[in-house]
Design an enzyme around this catalytic site. Sequence first.
Site, PDB file in Angstrom:
ATOM      1  N   PHE A 149       0.844  -1.191   0.000  1.00  0.00           N
ATOM      2  CA  PHE A 149       0.000   0.000   0.000  1.00  0.00           C
ATOM      3  C   PHE A 149       0.881   1.243   0.000  1.00  0.00           C
ATOM      4  O   PHE A 149       2.107   1.173   0.054  1.00  0.00           O
ATOM      5  CB  PHE A 149      -0.993  -0.002   1.164  1.00  0.00           C
ATOM      6  CG  PHE A 149      -2.138   0.943   0.933  1.00  0.00           C
ATOM      7  CD1 PHE A 149      -2.907   0.842  -0.216  1.00  0.00           C
ATOM      8  CD2 PHE A 149      -2.432   1.947   1.838  1.00  0.00           C
ATOM      9  CE1 PHE A 149      -3.960   1.727  -0.461  1.00  0.00           C
ATOM     10  CE2 PHE A 149      -3.480   2.833   1.609  1.00  0.00           C
ATOM     11  CZ  PHE A 149      -4.241   2.725   0.462  1.00  0.00           C
ATOM     12  N   ASP A 150       0.241   2.431  -0.029  1.00  0.00           N
ATOM     13  CA  ASP A 150       0.966   3.667  -0.325  1.00  0.00           C
ATOM     14  C   ASP A 150       2.110   3.955   0.631  1.00  0.00           C
ATOM     15  O   ASP A 150       3.244   4.198   0.200  1.00  0.00           O
ATOM     16  CB  ASP A 150       0.001   4.853  -0.409  1.00  0.00           C
ATOM     17  CG  ASP A 150      -0.852   5.056   0.833  1.00  0.00           C
ATOM     18  OD1 ASP A 150      -0.751   4.237   1.771  1.00  0.00           O
ATOM     19  OD2 ASP A 150      -1.627   6.029   0.873  1.00  0.00           O
TER      20      ASP A 150
ATOM     21  N   ALA B 182      -2.991  -4.221   9.041  1.00  0.00           N
ATOM     22  CA  ALA B 182      -4.022  -3.228   9.339  1.00  0.00           C
ATOM     23  C   ALA B 182      -5.420  -3.836   9.393  1.00  0.00           C
ATOM     24  O   ALA B 182      -6.248  -3.430  10.204  1.00  0.00           O
ATOM     25  CB  ALA B 182      -3.987  -2.106   8.303  1.00  0.00           C
TER      26      ALA B 182
ATOM     27  N   LYS C 162      -7.587   0.844  11.939  1.00  0.00           N
ATOM     28  CA  LYS C 162      -8.552   0.068  11.159  1.00  0.00           C
ATOM     29  C   LYS C 162      -9.202  -0.992  12.053  1.00  0.00           C
ATOM     30  O   LYS C 162     -10.207  -0.735  12.710  1.00  0.00           O
ATOM     31  CB  LYS C 162      -7.871  -0.593   9.957  1.00  0.00           C
ATOM     32  CG  LYS C 162      -7.533   0.374   8.819  1.00  0.00           C
ATOM     33  CD  LYS C 162      -6.239   1.093   9.016  1.00  0.00           C
ATOM     34  CE  LYS C 162      -5.764   1.799   7.770  1.00  0.00           C
ATOM     35  NZ  LYS C 162      -4.544   2.611   8.015  1.00  0.00           N
TER      36      LYS C 162
ATOM     37  N   HIS D 111      -0.441  11.671  -3.681  1.00  0.00           N
ATOM     38  CA  HIS D 111      -1.904  11.759  -3.712  1.00  0.00           C
ATOM     39  C   HIS D 111      -2.469  12.571  -2.554  1.00  0.00           C
ATOM     40  O   HIS D 111      -3.563  13.121  -2.659  1.00  0.00           O
ATOM     41  CB  HIS D 111      -2.525  10.351  -3.727  1.00  0.00           C
ATOM     42  CG  HIS D 111      -2.116   9.474  -2.596  1.00  0.00           C
ATOM     43  ND1 HIS D 111      -0.839   8.978  -2.479  1.00  0.00           N
ATOM     44  CD2 HIS D 111      -2.795   8.980  -1.537  1.00  0.00           C
ATOM     45  CE1 HIS D 111      -0.758   8.229  -1.399  1.00  0.00           C
ATOM     46  NE2 HIS D 111      -1.929   8.216  -0.800  1.00  0.00           N
TER      47      HIS D 111
END
Length: 458
Positions: A124-125, A216, A257, A449
């Site tokens: 992921f990012d 997460a 999360k 982003h």
Amino acid sequence: MELPFAESWKIKMIEPIRKSTREEREKWIEDAHYNVFQLRAQQVYIDLLTDSGTGAMSDRQWAAMMIGDESYAGADSYYHLKETVEKITGFKYFIPTHQGRAAENVLFSCLVKEGDVCPGNSHFDTTKGHIESRKAIALDCTVDEAKDTQLEVPFKGNVDIKKLEKALEDYKDRIPFVIVTCTNNTAGGQPVSMQNLREVRELANKYGKKVIIDSARFAENAYFIKMREKGYENKSIKEICLEMFSYADGMTMSAKKDAIVSMGGFIATNEESWYEAAKVKCIAFEGYVTYGGMSGRDMEALSVGLDENTEFENLETRIKQVEYLGKKLDEYGIPYQRPAGGHAIFVDASKVLTHVPKEQFPAQTLTVELYLEAGIRACEIGYILADRDPITRENRFDGLDFVRLAIPRRVYTDNHMNVIAAALKNVFGRRETITKGLEIDWEAEILRHFTVKLRRAK
């Protein structure tokens, strides 16, 4: 007759939200440079930007905060959380951090160096950012089935074992660890099977490598294993979690999360050398090792959240709401990554805005259109989030281009899901008229982003 499904909780407190006009939203999104991260929360009607830190805590969690021990060193709250983490994961060494990316920063500062290659399933990012900022390579080894959004496969988040073995053969000593993200967010919130975790462990052992789980949404992953994988239907979520982590040497966790807290994260491992090295980095980056960027009350709420959300009823309620939204989109013929993910619906923007060229970022364009339609804030998980190739500096267009509708836990009702689906239906109905997308005005070198500035393409 069979009773309909209902939530496993009841509502004790509400927060008012307001609607806005189309004219207001047009001005707000222009002022935000067509980046929904730059909108103010009060400008949003239904917020699906992320499920991270946006869930509603339980009465037990709020009560636990009242006994938080705020001692700088050796707080009881630290030991309460440490015991909970070990009970659920089996890892005896534990370091708290303020959130998941901080856990990655601390651990990767010890393990990743320039020239390394870190294979995994669709990093992921922040994971990719922490690897690439250290001039290392985040190598995607996700199964090819994940690329076909309309294919119904139960474990689309899996690591492709053949791709992983080739990476281990090709890069040998350049690989510090294999990282498995559970669930696989970038691929659409898709789960990883227990069999796949077992195979990754066996392959890592063969080549003398360690395994890390990006955890997460590990509890949601355990739910899917229980529901979809033979032999686990009668096991509890906590039993499944223990087996999942038995195939890893360590984990990083964004507790915002699956532990349903506003802030928090941690590293856990059975590798003493990792623990000793990470303690030093934690003190430098986060805080002393028995609080690591969290208050005592944060740690108490996190401990309760981990315990509660590794129970089947909580997870069933949460995931069935995501499924409900998916079924509404099915009624309207809107394509998304199938089957529905654990925490979100990932709309396939490349199949919706077919007249917007990839260079004009279809998923970001669809995200803006959804906001303009109904004040709904979603998140692009696509070509902008992919960043540029660190070597060529070219945009990376080889992945999927999604609009993620991330559902906060215990926050919205099915009526909100109906509004979301109807708004998407309206945009989908006029998709043929959307022929222009967005262009980049300014961007950061990594993780662009969050802050990118965009303009309408001409």
